[in-house]
Enzyme design. Structure first.
Site, PDB file in Angstrom:
ATOM      1  N   ASP A   1      63.138  98.400  19.077  1.00  0.00           N
ATOM      2  CA  ASP A   1      61.820  97.819  18.818  1.00  0.00           C
ATOM      3  C   ASP A   1      61.824  96.820  17.662  1.00  0.00           C
ATOM      4  O   ASP A   1      62.825  96.677  16.952  1.00  0.00           O
ATOM      5  CB  ASP A   1      60.792  98.938  18.566  1.00  0.00           C
ATOM      6  CG  ASP A   1      61.309 100.000  17.583  1.00  0.00           C
ATOM      7  OD1 ASP A   1      62.343  99.754  16.933  1.00  0.00           O
ATOM      8  OD2 ASP A   1      60.682 101.053  17.462  1.00  0.00           O
TER       9      ASP A   1
ATOM     10  N   ASN B   1      54.198 111.479  14.619  1.00  0.00           N
ATOM     11  CA  ASN B   1      53.285 111.751  15.740  1.00  0.00           C
ATOM     12  C   ASN B   1      54.014 111.857  17.077  1.00  0.00           C
ATOM     13  O   ASN B   1      53.398 111.808  18.127  1.00  0.00           O
ATOM     14  CB  ASN B   1      52.206 110.664  15.809  1.00  0.00           C
ATOM     15  CG  ASN B   1      52.789 109.271  16.083  1.00  0.00           C
ATOM     16  OD1 ASN B   1      53.981 109.138  16.327  1.00  0.00           O
ATOM     17  ND2 ASN B   1      51.943 108.261  16.057  1.00  0.00           N
TER      18      ASN B   1
ATOM     19  N   HIS C   1      56.241 109.683  18.269  1.00  0.00           N
ATOM     20  CA  HIS C   1      56.652 108.438  18.946  1.00  0.00           C
ATOM     21  C   HIS C   1      58.169 108.282  18.954  1.00  0.00           C
ATOM     22  O   HIS C   1      58.862 108.714  18.037  1.00  0.00           O
ATOM     23  CB  HIS C   1      55.930 107.199  18.385  1.00  0.00           C
ATOM     24  CG  HIS C   1      56.368 106.689  17.050  1.00  0.00           C
ATOM     25  ND1 HIS C   1      55.474 106.276  16.090  1.00  0.00           N
ATOM     26  CD2 HIS C   1      57.598 106.487  16.510  1.00  0.00           C
ATOM     27  CE1 HIS C   1      56.131 105.843  15.030  1.00  0.00           C
ATOM     28  NE2 HIS C   1      57.426 105.967  15.253  1.00  0.00           N
TER      29      HIS C   1
ATOM     30  N   GLU D   1      53.707 104.975  21.239  1.00  0.00           N
ATOM     31  CA  GLU D   1      52.735 105.779  20.510  1.00  0.00           C
ATOM     32  C   GLU D   1      52.050 106.791  21.438  1.00  0.00           C
ATOM     33  O   GLU D   1      51.983 106.583  22.659  1.00  0.00           O
ATOM     34  CB  GLU D   1      51.675 104.862  19.894  1.00  0.00           C
ATOM     35  CG  GLU D   1      52.215 103.913  18.826  1.00  0.00           C
ATOM     36  CD  GLU D   1      52.379 104.577  17.463  1.00  0.00           C
ATOM     37  OE1 GLU D   1      52.831 105.733  17.383  1.00  0.00           O
ATOM     38  OE2 GLU D   1      52.056 103.910  16.457  1.00  0.00           O
TER      39      GLU D   1
HETATM   40  C1  GLP Z   1      59.838 103.875  13.216  1.00  0.00           C
HETATM   41  C2  GLP Z   1      60.654 103.491  14.458  1.00  0.00           C
HETATM   42  C3  GLP Z   1      61.226 104.688  15.157  1.00  0.00           C
HETATM   43  C4  GLP Z   1      61.711 105.694  14.132  1.00  0.00           C
HETATM   44  C5  GLP Z   1      60.546 106.228  13.352  1.00  0.00           C
HETATM   45  C6  GLP Z   1      60.927 107.206  12.251  1.00  0.00           C
HETATM   46  O1  GLP Z   1      58.545 103.481  13.251  1.00  0.00           O
HETATM   47  N1  GLP Z   1      59.940 102.685  15.393  1.00  0.00           N
HETATM   48  O2  GLP Z   1      62.269 104.277  16.028  1.00  0.00           O
HETATM   49  O3  GLP Z   1      62.350 106.765  14.776  1.00  0.00           O
HETATM   50  O4  GLP Z   1      59.715 105.208  12.857  1.00  0.00           O
HETATM   51  O5  GLP Z   1      61.343 106.577  11.084  1.00  0.00           O
HETATM   52  P1  GLP Z   1      62.076 107.358   9.902  1.00  0.00           P
HETATM   53  O6  GLP Z   1      63.455 107.650  10.386  1.00  0.00           O
HETATM   54  O7  GLP Z   1      62.073 106.393   8.763  1.00  0.00           O
HETATM   55  O8  GLP Z   1      61.292 108.590   9.651  1.00  0.00           O
END
Ligand code: GLP
Length: 241
Positions: A67, A136, A138, A143
């Site tokens: 993404d 949440n 995702h 989402e």
């Molecule tokens: C982001 C990404 C996800 C990721 C998530 C968790 O928004 N789009 O791919 O898994 O948040 O992030 P973190 O590893 O910093 O908790």
């Protein structure tokens, strides 16, 4: 779904890195689906170490990231392209043109999304997809909502996600409101999935994924329907299982 619980994130990341390493040994031109966030950073460091020490070779490897924020160019320090360059691509011997992150600034975002899906198919599909999880539930930026969206698409980020990710920006207002993400179909079509989650904030979402039934209100829960998922957790993320 195989679930492994480790004492700490670093150990879990070292274990997860062995899957990417052994895939590369078996298939030097493997296609990896990659993720951003703080969670995979120690795993990327471990892969860079193995590459530096000559244990694994990325010269034929191809990668597609999950993404990107809409509106950020790759030189913005909070963009996912910048993150990947900084945390992995600049530290391994992968040809830069083999790395793909969706553009958040394409003139035609619908075309960008369709081209992204097409390129993954033409590359033969994803051999190993790395995933983290949002608080949440995702995965990528899919989402919680009323449905699973199958293909790469743009979407509006939830306030919860903008808040969680505001730590990478100067202030909440700077966090983009939209993103482009691989869809659930891209993820489900990967041959193998390596899933990482660490910390208490992820425990509830992880419980929904491992113990609940598949529901779009926790997008990660669809992973239960995939036949080859390995889940690497620390004790805190596993605390509600
Ligand atoms: C982001 C990404 C996800 C990721 C998530 C968790 O928004 N789009 O791919 O898994 O948040 O992030 P973190 O590893 O910093 O908790």
């Amino acid at each position: 779904m195989q679930v492994y619980v480790y004492s700490d994130p670093n150990t879990a990341c070292k274990a997860a890195a062995t899957i990417f390493a052994s895939t590369l040994l078996e298939k030097p031109d493997a296609v990896f689906g990659l993720a951003t966030g703080s969670t995979p950073v120690p795993m990327y460091q471990e892969l860079a170490r193995m590459n530096r020490e000559g244990l694994i070779d990325f010269s034929q490897c191809r990668t597609w990231n999950l993404d990107e924020y809409v509106g950020l160019t790759g030189d913005h320090p909070a963009s996912f392209r910048y993150f990947m360059d900084d945390n992995l691509f600049h530290h391994i011997n992968i040809p830069y043109e083999n790395t793909h992150v969706p553009s958040g600034v394409a003139a035609d975002m619908k075309k960008e999304a369709a081209d992204y899906d097409k390129a993954i198919i033409e590359a033969g599909g994803i051999d190993v997809q790395l995933l983290g999880i949002g608080n949440n539930g995702h995965i990528g930026f899919n989402e919680p909502g009323a449905e699973f969206v199958w293909e790469t698409h743009t979407l509006k980020l939830t306030e919860n996600t903008r808040m969680a990710n505001s730590r990478f920006f100067e202030k909440l207002d700077d966090v983009p409101t939209e993103a482009i993400t691989m869809g659930i179909g891209n993820i489900m079509q990967a041959k193998r999935i390596v899933f990482l989650a660490f910390g208490k904030a992820k425990a509830e979402a992880v419980r929904g994924m491992v113990c609940g039934s598949a529901t779009p209100s926790n997008q990660s829960s669809i992973l239960r329907m995939h036949r080859n998922v390995q889940v690497f957790l620390d004790k805190e993320a596993a605390s509600l299982l």
